[in-house]
Scaffold this active site. Sequence first.
Site, short mmCIF file in Angstrom:
data_model
loop_
_atom_site.label_atom_id
_atom_site.label_comp_id
_atom_site.label_asym_id
_atom_site.label_seq_id
_atom_site.Cartn_x
_atom_site.Cartn_y
_atom_site.Cartn_z
N LYS A 159 0.84 -1.20 0.00
CA LYS A 159 0.00 0.00 0.00
C LYS A 159 0.88 1.25 0.00
O LYS A 159 1.82 1.37 0.80
CB LYS A 159 -0.90 0.00 1.23
CG LYS A 159 -2.01 -1.03 1.19
CD LYS A 159 -3.11 -0.63 0.24
CE LYS A 159 -4.32 -1.52 0.38
NZ LYS A 159 -5.42 -1.11 -0.51
N LYS B 56 -13.96 -7.44 -8.39
CA LYS B 56 -14.62 -7.84 -7.15
C LYS B 56 -15.99 -8.40 -7.53
O LYS B 56 -16.87 -7.64 -7.95
CB LYS B 56 -14.77 -6.64 -6.22
CG LYS B 56 -13.46 -6.08 -5.69
CD LYS B 56 -13.71 -4.82 -4.87
CE LYS B 56 -12.50 -4.42 -4.05
NZ LYS B 56 -11.31 -4.11 -4.87
#
Length: 342
Positions: free
Chosen positions: A144, A246
């Site tokens: 991240k 997703k």
Amino acid sequence: MQYERFSLGLTSPLSTARGDVDRRDGFLIRVERDGVVGLGESTPLPGWTESIDECEAALSDWSRERAADRAALPDSPAARHGIELALADADARAADEPLAAILSDGPSADVVPMNATVGDGSVEVTASATREAVESGYRAVKVKVGAREPDVDADRLRAARDAAGEDVELRADANGAWDVPTAERLLDVAADLDFAYVEQPLGAADLDGHAALRGRGVGVALDESLARSGADEVLAAEAADVLVCKPMALGGPRQTLDVARRASERGVDVVVTTTVDAVVARVGAVHVAAALPDVSACGLATGSILAADLAPDPAPIEGGAIRVPSGPGIAGEAFDALRRER
């Protein structure tokens, strides 16, 4: 079709475009067809799907008026996901096949590789977490970025590569935090370090900006942009080398595989991730990933984010991968208690 609401706490708040989330609220779906009960899950996440109230309204409408018409699924993605997954689970159980086998056009994978996720810690913490992930068996690690100054993030990417060694695939995820000059600079750093891709370097709306970032020696992956603009618009803009899919946000397993097929036709890769779903949708996503040809490492290692779950996980992560449940449907007998009306 029946559905019941659940609410699961998280081990720590999840940051999203709509603010922090400390619980995941959703619906467990049961669809009975010819005596076979299929399970699904609708766990909406605003910013990617409809709201919880909109989801419930869509489920109620379909249950009351359209349950007899399999083609008339809701437009709301999380509601559609739950129903589509339950129908597919029932079909697979009736056929005595794993879900992946009826979703796939060819042989499905027995094992799906996972990526580990390293948070936005210091340079030292990034190196340590990357090393720990590799020692645990992960062959892909996502770092991240975007929450710190660009100089620090550049050092963090270097530290991750040093800790991972040359043979581990590295990815970075900026969650749309950068402007164009910052993205250009950090993508060049990632390219020099042989990162596979940088996910969502710019804001979700900037498809032209993402298209312009491609070709710098590192892939551009889109996640939030896919939820905002849809697969057709992202593909038409030639804005991505990789789509982060997703199933909950795309409206179900078959919807996701259709996006993957269209992406493949344009030379765009796909990885499957979750919206931090409960175990039914999470294992369903494992089957979706297993149905992809030559599946890449996916982001389905999210169960640990939940403080509790609907049932024990029948597809745990071992050595950086998940073995796809081989019983009929989503997980053989593992979810039998959930199939019974409460």
